[in-house]
Design an enzyme around this catalytic site. Structure first.
Site, PDB file in Angstrom:
ATOM      1  N   GLU A 154       0.865  -1.194   0.000  1.00  0.00           N
ATOM      2  CA  GLU A 154       0.000   0.000   0.000  1.00  0.00           C
ATOM      3  C   GLU A 154       0.895   1.235   0.000  1.00  0.00           C
ATOM      4  OE1 GLU A 154      -3.284   1.042  -0.230  1.00  0.00           O
ATOM      5  OE2 GLU A 154      -2.282   2.978  -0.052  1.00  0.00           O
ATOM      6  N   GLY A 160      -6.955   1.005   4.198  1.00  0.00           N
ATOM      7  CA  GLY A 160      -8.339   1.478   4.129  1.00  0.00           C
ATOM      8  C   GLY A 160      -8.702   2.114   2.802  1.00  0.00           C
ATOM      9  N   CYS A 163     -12.035   4.442   0.543  1.00  0.00           N
ATOM     10  CA  CYS A 163     -13.229   4.303   1.372  1.00  0.00           C
ATOM     11  C   CYS A 163     -13.011   4.851   2.778  1.00  0.00           C
ATOM     12  CB  CYS A 163     -13.630   2.825   1.410  1.00  0.00           C
ATOM     13  SG  CYS A 163     -14.964   2.479   2.544  1.00  0.00           S
ATOM     14  N   LYS A 172     -19.454  10.180   5.406  1.00  0.00           N
ATOM     15  CA  LYS A 172     -20.625   9.873   6.250  1.00  0.00           C
ATOM     16  C   LYS A 172     -20.540  10.589   7.592  1.00  0.00           C
ATOM     17  CE  LYS A 172     -21.728   8.030   2.837  1.00  0.00           C
ATOM     18  NZ  LYS A 172     -20.864   8.072   1.676  1.00  0.00           N
ATOM     19  N   GLY A 300     -24.084  15.863 -10.689  1.00  0.00           N
ATOM     20  CA  GLY A 300     -25.207  15.569  -9.795  1.00  0.00           C
ATOM     21  C   GLY A 300     -25.360  14.092  -9.520  1.00  0.00           C
ATOM     22  N   GLY A 301     -24.231  13.370  -9.448  1.00  0.00           N
ATOM     23  CA  GLY A 301     -24.261  11.952  -9.080  1.00  0.00           C
ATOM     24  C   GLY A 301     -24.184  11.810  -7.568  1.00  0.00           C
ATOM     25  N   ILE A 303     -21.679  11.110  -5.388  1.00  0.00           N
ATOM     26  CA  ILE A 303     -20.633  11.795  -4.625  1.00  0.00           C
ATOM     27  C   ILE A 303     -20.882  13.306  -4.608  1.00  0.00           C
ATOM     28  CG2 ILE A 303     -18.153  12.343  -4.566  1.00  0.00           C
ATOM     29  CD1 ILE A 303     -17.590   9.484  -5.472  1.00  0.00           C
ATOM     30  N   HIS A 562     -43.085  -3.058  14.710  1.00  0.00           N
ATOM     31  CA  HIS A 562     -43.853  -1.817  14.580  1.00  0.00           C
ATOM     32  C   HIS A 562     -43.520  -0.894  15.736  1.00  0.00           C
ATOM     33  CE1 HIS A 562     -47.214   0.848  13.749  1.00  0.00           C
ATOM     34  NE2 HIS A 562     -47.493   0.814  15.057  1.00  0.00           N
TER      35      HIS A 562
HETATM   36  P1  FAD Z   1      -9.430   1.935  -3.146  1.00  0.00           P
HETATM   37  O1  FAD Z   1     -10.265   2.161  -1.963  1.00  0.00           O
HETATM   38  O2  FAD Z   1      -9.276   3.020  -4.141  1.00  0.00           O
HETATM   39  O3  FAD Z   1      -8.021   1.422  -2.656  1.00  0.00           O
HETATM   40  C1  FAD Z   1      -6.954   1.248  -3.514  1.00  0.00           C
HETATM   41  C2  FAD Z   1      -5.675   1.379  -2.731  1.00  0.00           C
HETATM   42  O4  FAD Z   1      -4.590   1.020  -3.575  1.00  0.00           O
HETATM   43  C3  FAD Z   1      -5.416   2.804  -2.262  1.00  0.00           C
HETATM   44  O5  FAD Z   1      -5.188   2.795  -0.873  1.00  0.00           O
HETATM   45  C4  FAD Z   1      -4.182   3.229  -3.026  1.00  0.00           C
HETATM   46  O6  FAD Z   1      -3.321   4.064  -2.277  1.00  0.00           O
HETATM   47  C5  FAD Z   1      -3.501   1.891  -3.318  1.00  0.00           C
HETATM   48  N1  FAD Z   1      -2.645   1.924  -4.499  1.00  0.00           N
HETATM   49  C6  FAD Z   1      -2.960   2.363  -5.744  1.00  0.00           C
HETATM   50  N2  FAD Z   1      -1.904   2.216  -6.567  1.00  0.00           N
HETATM   51  C7  FAD Z   1      -0.905   1.656  -5.833  1.00  0.00           C
HETATM   52  C8  FAD Z   1       0.418   1.284  -6.110  1.00  0.00           C
HETATM   53  N3  FAD Z   1       0.945   1.432  -7.313  1.00  0.00           N
HETATM   54  N4  FAD Z   1       1.156   0.755  -5.113  1.00  0.00           N
HETATM   55  C9  FAD Z   1       0.640   0.612  -3.866  1.00  0.00           C
HETATM   56  N5  FAD Z   1      -0.614   0.957  -3.546  1.00  0.00           N
HETATM   57  C10 FAD Z   1      -1.381   1.476  -4.517  1.00  0.00           C
HETATM   58  N6  FAD Z   1     -18.546   3.416  -1.782  1.00  0.00           N
HETATM   59  C11 FAD Z   1     -19.533   2.837  -1.073  1.00  0.00           C
HETATM   60  O7  FAD Z   1     -19.771   1.638  -1.217  1.00  0.00           O
HETATM   61  N7  FAD Z   1     -20.280   3.560  -0.178  1.00  0.00           N
HETATM   62  C12 FAD Z   1     -20.076   4.883   0.017  1.00  0.00           C
HETATM   63  O8  FAD Z   1     -20.762   5.504   0.825  1.00  0.00           O
HETATM   64  C13 FAD Z   1     -19.051   5.515  -0.719  1.00  0.00           C
HETATM   65  N8  FAD Z   1     -18.784   6.825  -0.537  1.00  0.00           N
HETATM   66  C14 FAD Z   1     -17.777   7.403  -1.238  1.00  0.00           C
HETATM   67  C15 FAD Z   1     -17.535   8.759  -1.034  1.00  0.00           C
HETATM   68  C16 FAD Z   1     -16.517   9.375  -1.726  1.00  0.00           C
HETATM   69  C17 FAD Z   1     -16.265  10.850  -1.503  1.00  0.00           C
HETATM   70  C18 FAD Z   1     -15.703   8.620  -2.620  1.00  0.00           C
HETATM   71  C19 FAD Z   1     -14.582   9.275  -3.361  1.00  0.00           C
HETATM   72  C20 FAD Z   1     -15.935   7.278  -2.816  1.00  0.00           C
HETATM   73  C21 FAD Z   1     -16.982   6.659  -2.138  1.00  0.00           C
HETATM   74  N9  FAD Z   1     -17.261   5.304  -2.321  1.00  0.00           N
HETATM   75  C22 FAD Z   1     -18.280   4.724  -1.629  1.00  0.00           C
HETATM   76  C23 FAD Z   1     -16.486   4.464  -3.262  1.00  0.00           C
HETATM   77  C24 FAD Z   1     -15.487   3.608  -2.504  1.00  0.00           C
HETATM   78  O9  FAD Z   1     -14.642   4.432  -1.751  1.00  0.00           O
HETATM   79  C25 FAD Z   1     -14.689   2.765  -3.484  1.00  0.00           C
HETATM   80  O10 FAD Z   1     -15.579   2.042  -4.292  1.00  0.00           O
HETATM   81  C26 FAD Z   1     -13.787   1.793  -2.755  1.00  0.00           C
HETATM   82  O11 FAD Z   1     -12.873   2.468  -1.928  1.00  0.00           O
HETATM   83  C27 FAD Z   1     -13.022   0.935  -3.763  1.00  0.00           C
HETATM   84  O12 FAD Z   1     -12.193   0.052  -3.097  1.00  0.00           O
HETATM   85  P2  FAD Z   1     -10.884  -0.553  -3.780  1.00  0.00           P
HETATM   86  O13 FAD Z   1     -10.291  -1.474  -2.777  1.00  0.00           O
HETATM   87  O14 FAD Z   1     -11.202  -1.063  -5.118  1.00  0.00           O
HETATM   88  O15 FAD Z   1      -9.923   0.680  -4.040  1.00  0.00           O
END
Ligand code: FAD
Length: 590
Positions: A154, A160, A163, A172, A300-301, A303, A562
């Site tokens: 990471e 984390g 997310c 949230k 207007g999505g 996020i 209820h």
């Molecule tokens: P990520 O969470 O993007 O994790 C990828 C990780 O890989 C990151 O920590 C990054 O640093 C690491 N990484 C990338 N490239 C490299 C590399 N070359 N070497 C080492 N590490 C690397 N989803 C929901 O389900 N509910 C919600 O309420 C929600 N709210 C959101 C609100 C916002 C503002 C945003 C931006 C997103 C939200 N999402 C929500 C979407 C959700 O955050 C993502 O769908 C989720 O985090 C995806 O998980 P992931 O493990 O695929 O990737």
């Protein structure tokens, strides 16, 4: 051998290009072709490879710097050709990075002897997970629980991913704060008046950061308990079975038996906007450095509207522009209507079918040009939030060095077992495609880990719920009415209005409804949607019903407590079955 300078090669017409990643540190051994930096322009990203092998002396650039052709990247105590770190011969010429800009492909060609079959790995790893977001850490933990020796790479300071650090959780926390303000204010109509809140922004941001910290520390503990080795560094492929990880000052090559790519996504950028801190993406907006008097939200999505709710609740006058003809594209229009009604009453404006043409940054404000069918107009804002989607973070991984295919939008195609086209390499989460949601990523993480461990798992979930944590919330799952219409499917819709729900009325929020989409022949529940407070907490029941193949009567005959909002799901089911007594409706079925 004297030090030489490693410089940025000819970038063609590009100048002042942003450095978004630095892959080297002082004392680090690099081989010719290793990526030194990742640069990003409005159009594309590119890696700058080392022209020579050797040991890095001083690094002259940092993330956020702007570089042009000839800028010095670092000093290097060069090693004569043939005696580099991996003992490789220098290629006759380095790749021309300028040519990579158009192709958006990593330029860091792997040195010849660390291609497949080479022996240049520093150590062997059983199962390697690249990326510590919800997909990656779940995969790592599940594989460890199944007995594998796992290394989790990471690049961020904590686990984390988006997310926990800059997505679901901090948003949230702030939405909760905004809702408390709203609920307190709303009670004035029912006999309890509070004075206007005093918002201490740094303390609010601290609380939000503490929530995040608790969770990310918890993950670090869970990794430790499972003996998952967490490597803090940036990973990139150099062969189909080797990942090079740049940590502070070192570059380690890990040969893996299995690899799960979980590198996630990042906010999409809009080209041509000025580089101004008042123009924010969601990550910057969550930092909560100021509450602008006038905020424009572009997009207007989910996020965009969640962040709009946060800033509205904390006192900003919000305007939303959306390119399509409805807020929350993809969601049934009837579910969006109660939200739109509430937002229209509160916001300065909601402009559909409207495009952001440009932003001019002045000393006092941002002059924004918007265009719709009637032409262009210019408006002034104090801040602009760009929330126009997210893009996969595949480009910096040098996937071509591993032979992993990406599609035209940069996503990694996978099968139902989360396998990529390369044997032993899996991919999960945002980087494999829509919907970009944390719960999809974690589910895929478990599947990938289990398949890598020899289990017969596959991604066979019927549905993935979506939730917008706006006020009111909107949640939907399975077949939508819109999709049924597009696919020419005959469906029955049954609806229970919250104006008839005791709990909704007693909560002062009857501006919602619950609907079910039912197969008219089998009576099976195919989909459902809820708009109203806590809709996100309720939608799981409909998801379970669909996964279990339940019919509407199964839900209607389940005794719900209820008075609760969950009753509205049972009542929508009863409405479908013609057994509802809480409303007067012509009987549909005996
Ligand atoms: P990520 O969470 O993007 O994790 C990828 C990780 O890989 C990151 O920590 C990054 O640093 C690491 N990484 C990338 N490239 C490299 C590399 N070359 N070497 C080492 N590490 C690397 N989803 C929901 O389900 N509910 C919600 O309420 C929600 N709210 C959101 C609100 C916002 C503002 C945003 C931006 C997103 C939200 N999402 C929500 C979407 C959700 O955050 C993502 O769908 C989720 O985090 C995806 O998980 P992931 O493990 O695929 O990737």
């Amino acid at each position: 051998m004297s030090d030489v300078e490693l410089t940025v090669p000819d970038l063609g017409n590009f100048t002042d290009v942003a450095v978004i990643e630095v892959h080297i540190g002082p004392g680090q051994q690099v081989a010719q072709g290793d990526a030194l930096l990742t640069l990003e322009t409005d159009k594309a990203t590119m890696d700058v490879p080392a022209a020579l092998s050797g040991r890095i002396g001083h690094v002259r650039v940092a993330v956020g710097d702007k570089v042009s052709s000839g800028s010095v990247i670092a000093t290097l105590a060069a090693v004569p050709s043939g005696v580099g770190t991996a003992g490789q011969e220098a290629p006759a010429s380095s790749p021309a990075p300028g040519s990579q800009l158009a192709a958006n492909k990593p330029a860091a060609a792997a040195p010849p002897d660390i291609r497949p079959g080479g022996s240049a790995a520093d150590r062997e790893v059983d199962l390697l997970v690249l990326g510590g977001g919800p997909g990656g850490y779940t995969a790592a933990f599940r594989a460890a629980d199944l007995g594998r020796k796992v290394v989790l790479v990471e690049r961020g300071a904590s686990l984390g991913g988006v997310c926990l650090n800059v997505g679901c959780i901090p948003s949230k926390a702030l939405l909760h704060a905004a809702r408390v303000v709203e609920e307190a204010t709303g009670m004035a109509a029912h006999g309890i008046e509070f004075t206007a809140p005093r918002i201490d922004l740094p303390r609010l941001a601290d609380w939000k950061n503490n929530v995040v910290r608790k969770l990310t520390h918890g993950l670090a503990m869970l990794a430790k308990q499972r003996k998952v080795e967490v490597l803090t560094g940036s990973g990139r492929f150099v062969a189909p079975d080797i990942l090079a990880v740049a940590q502070s000052g070192t570059l380690e090559r890990l040969r893996f038996r299995h690899c799960i790519i979980a590198a996630g996504s990042e906010p999409s950028r809009m080209p041509g906007l000025p580089d101004d801190p008042r123009i924010m993406d969601s990550t910057a907006a969550l930092e909560l450095t100021a509450i602008p008097a006038r905020l424009l939200v572009v997009g207007g999505g989910i996020i965009g509207l969640e962040m709009a709710c946060v800033y509205d609740g904390l006192g900003a006058k919000v305007t939303v522009v959306e390119l399509t003809d409805q807020l929350m594209p993809g969601c049934d229009p009837d579910l969006v209507r109660p939200l739109e009604k509430r937002l229209k009453a509160r916001y300065a404006g909601i402009h559909l079918k409207t495009r952001l043409q440009g932003v001019a940054a002045g000393p006092e404000d941002l002059r924004v040009t918007l265009a719709d069918a009637n032409g262009e107009r210019t408006m002034a804002f104090d801040r602009v939030l760009i929330a126009v989607g997210r893009r996969p973070l595949a480009r910096a991984l040098a996937l071509d060095a591993a032979g992993v295919a990406v599609d035209e939008r940069g996503f990694i195609p996978v099968d139902r077992q989360m396998r990529t086209n390369v044997s032993g390499i899996f991919a999960i989460g945002d980087i494999v495609g829509q919907p970009m949601l944390a719960h999809k990523a974690t589910h895929e993480g478990k599947v990938a880990a289990e398949v890598a461990c020899g289990e017969r798992s596959s991604f066979d979930a019927r549905v993935i719920p979506s939730v917008a944590y706006t006020d009111p919330e909107i949640a939907w799952v399975g077949l939508t009415e819109t999709a049924a219409r597009e696919q020419g499917l005959a469906v029955e819709k049954s609806l229970f209005p919250w104006a008839a729900s005791g709990r909704a009325l007693a909560s002062g929020r009857d501006d919602g409804f619950t609907k079910l989409i039912v197969d008219p022949t089998t009576r099976r529940v195919l989909g459902g949607g809820i708009v109203g407070i806590n809709a996100g907490e309720l939608i799981g029941e409909i998801a379970l019903a669909i996964e279990m193949g339940a019919d509407a009567a199964d839900i209607g005959l389940t005794i719900h407590p209820h008075p609760t909002l969950s009753e509205t799901i049972a009542m929508a089911a009863e409405a479908a079955e013609g057994t509802l007594t809480d409303l007067y409706q012509p009987k549909r079925r005996s």
